[in-house]
Design an enzyme around this catalytic site. Structure first.
Site, PDB file in Angstrom:
ATOM      1  N   LYS A 125       3.591  -0.889  -1.993  1.00 31.90           N
ATOM      2  CA  LYS A 125       2.283  -1.744  -1.739  1.00 31.90           C
ATOM      3  C   LYS A 125       2.695  -2.985  -2.769  1.00 31.90           C
ATOM      4  O   LYS A 125       3.395  -2.976  -3.726  1.00 31.90           O
ATOM      5  CB  LYS A 125       1.158  -1.062  -2.087  1.00 31.90           C
ATOM      6  CG  LYS A 125       0.580  -0.102  -1.209  1.00 31.90           C
ATOM      7  CD  LYS A 125       0.565  -0.568   0.203  1.00 31.90           C
ATOM      8  CE  LYS A 125       0.074   0.409   1.316  1.00 31.90           C
ATOM      9  NZ  LYS A 125       1.042   1.588   1.580  1.00 31.90           N
TER      10      LYS A 125
HETATM   11  C1  LIG Z   1      -3.851   1.297   6.214  1.00 30.93           C
HETATM   12  C2  LIG Z   1      -3.547   2.548   5.240  1.00 30.93           C
HETATM   13  N1  LIG Z   1      -4.638   3.598   4.752  1.00 30.93           N
HETATM   14  C3  LIG Z   1      -4.315   4.288   3.977  1.00 30.93           C
HETATM   15  C4  LIG Z   1      -3.165   4.576   3.169  1.00 30.93           C
HETATM   16  C5  LIG Z   1      -2.698   5.661   2.433  1.00 30.93           C
HETATM   17  O1  LIG Z   1      -2.191   5.334   1.196  1.00 30.93           O
HETATM   18  P1  LIG Z   1      -1.315   6.183   0.388  1.00 30.93           P
HETATM   19  O2  LIG Z   1       0.036   6.239   0.719  1.00 30.93           O
HETATM   20  O3  LIG Z   1      -1.604   5.570  -1.146  1.00 30.93           O
HETATM   21  O4  LIG Z   1      -2.139   7.614   0.320  1.00 30.93           O
HETATM   22  C6  LIG Z   1      -1.958   3.747   3.699  1.00 30.93           C
HETATM   23  C7  LIG Z   1      -0.649   3.791   3.052  1.00 30.93           C
HETATM   24  O5  LIG Z   1       0.297   3.262   3.565  1.00 30.93           O
HETATM   25  C8  LIG Z   1      -2.255   2.701   4.766  1.00 30.93           C
HETATM   26  O6  LIG Z   1      -1.230   1.867   4.942  1.00 30.93           O
END
Ligand SMILES: Cc1ncc(COP(=O)(O)O)c(C=O)c1O
Length: 405
Positions: A186
């Protein structure tokens, strides 16, 4: 695109502060930690940047979504309307609180089509969740209007869009709550981490407890805390928060670099009349982690993807239509309700029904869509070279398509 491209002494300094005290946990140990509270500092920084009343850091974006659903009171039998283009975490978290994901079409904003949302509302609908995909925003005004008319919760999944804005407000701060991911890829990374922001003190208090076994954090030590409700462990560590703290302070630098590189690339691709671009409701609020573009047909798009691959320049260009994580077409485990434990009957029914529902409007968009990830470290020359290679590949395919068989 990811903040890790610019790790430096700032991240090392913040991490070392924590290592020197040896207190890696975000709560308690008030004496030995010698005033070092990285998670709290990062929460304050997020609130300051976004202009939000509250921020709760957690261990991932997935944890952020799960905690947000819980704190917003979304649970068994409640329906959450979400887009067919997102990341699998969006539906995983809905299922994990016992609720039902209701998948609907996207439009050329690459997230919820407001008319599709209207059609999906039932008496069981409790929440609408636009996902601000690939660094840019949903058109929130019509969605807010729908939520107001039907008394629904608007939860913004802004996991991919920290620092993005819509009409003067930061993404994540416009609905009842908003979630962010700080995972490794990110714009701001903690390695693993996430946050929920909200302006509601009540929702915040619930997030704070839910992400730490229900602790009310009012006792003189953890053993003296009360537990007004059930919670889990979604805590972030001080080490992860320390990395994020250094990263978040570089956000403006990241945004400037990305905006310049994205604009340069867009200018090059714009020379082809056959290329069009994603509809961005507020272009100034795009964090520019990607440039998303469309070709006229699926056939041409597939041929361009093949050509990029043949030329060894496909890396960093995403054809989401064939992607296992991001588009409903490949979510067989969801359609088969392939859960390791029993899902509720309404959940199973809704998931099996997905196996026969088609989304031609979304297919029409996603089958022609490619997103190019924007590098923070690209030089002007590298950006030009990348753009020109993509343009050459597209031209080659278009020229072939024009030759009569
Ligand atoms: C749109 C979206 N929601 C939720 C998440 C979940 O995040 P994490 O990977 O930190 O659990 C992501 C991760 O890429 C995402 O792109």
């Amino acid at each position: 695109m990811p903040g890790f491209e610019l790790f430096g002494p700032e991240e090392r300094k913040e991490v070392n502060d924590v290592l020197e005290t040896g207190i890696l946990m975000r709560y308690g140990f008030d004496g030995p930690r010698k005033g070092i509270w990285k998670a709290k500092e990062l929460e304050n920084e997020i609130c300051r940047i976004l202009g939000s009343n509250h921020a709760q850091l957690v261990s991932s974006g997935t944890a952020a979504l799960t905690a947000a659903y819980a704190a917003l009171g979304i649970g068994a039998g409640d329906e959450v309307i979400m887009p067919v283009f997102t990341f699998v975490a969006s539906f995983e978290c809905i299922l994990s609180v016992g609720a039902i994901p209701v998948l609907v079409d996207v439009d050329e904003t690459l997230t919820l089509d407001p008319e599709a949302v209207r059609r999906a509302i039932t008496p069981r609908t409790k929440c609408v969740m636009p996902v601000h995909m690939c660094g840019a925003m949903a058109d929130l005004d019509p969605l807010l209007q729908i939520c107001k008319e039907h008394n629904l919760i608007l939860l913004e999944d802004a996991c991919q869009s920290f620092g993005g804005r819509y009409k003067g407000k930061y993404l994540g701060t416009i609905g009842h709550a908003g979630t962010f991911s700080f995972d490794f890829v990110k714009i701001v990374t903690c390695a693993e981490g996430g946050a929920v922001v909200t302006n509601s003190e009540d929702v915040y208090t619930k997030l704070d407890g839910f992400s730490d076994h229900g602790h009310d954090h009012k006792g003189i030590d953890r053993g003296a805390d009360l537990h007004p409700f059930i919670g889990y462990n979604f805590r972030i560590s001080e080490l992860h928060a320390a990395v994020g703290l250094a990263q978040v302070r570089k956000l403006e630098q990241f945004l400037t670099l990305q905006r310049n590189n994205q604009q340069q690339l867009k200018a090059i691709l714009s020379t082809l009349p056959e290329v069009s671009f994603r509809r961005i409701p507020d272009p100034d609020g795009d964090i520019c982690t990607f440039l998303t573009w469309f070709l006229p047909t699926e056939e041409i798009t597939r041929a361009v993807v093949a050509e990029l691959k043949a030329q060894n320049i496909l890396a960093g260009n995403f054809f989401w239509y064939d992607n296992n994580w991001h588009y409903i077409r490949k979510w067989d485990h969801l359609k088969q309700a392939a859960s390791l434990y029993n899902l509720t009957d309404p959940q199973q029914k809704a998931l099996h029904a997905l196996g026969s529902i088609v989304f031609p409007a979304s297919d029409q968009i996603m089958s022609r869509c490619i997103s190019t990830a924007i590098g923070l470290l690209w030089t002007e020359e590298q950006t030009r070279e990348k753009g020109e290679k993509i343009v050459a590949a597209i031209k080659k395919v278009l020229n072939k398509a024009k030759v009569p068989a």
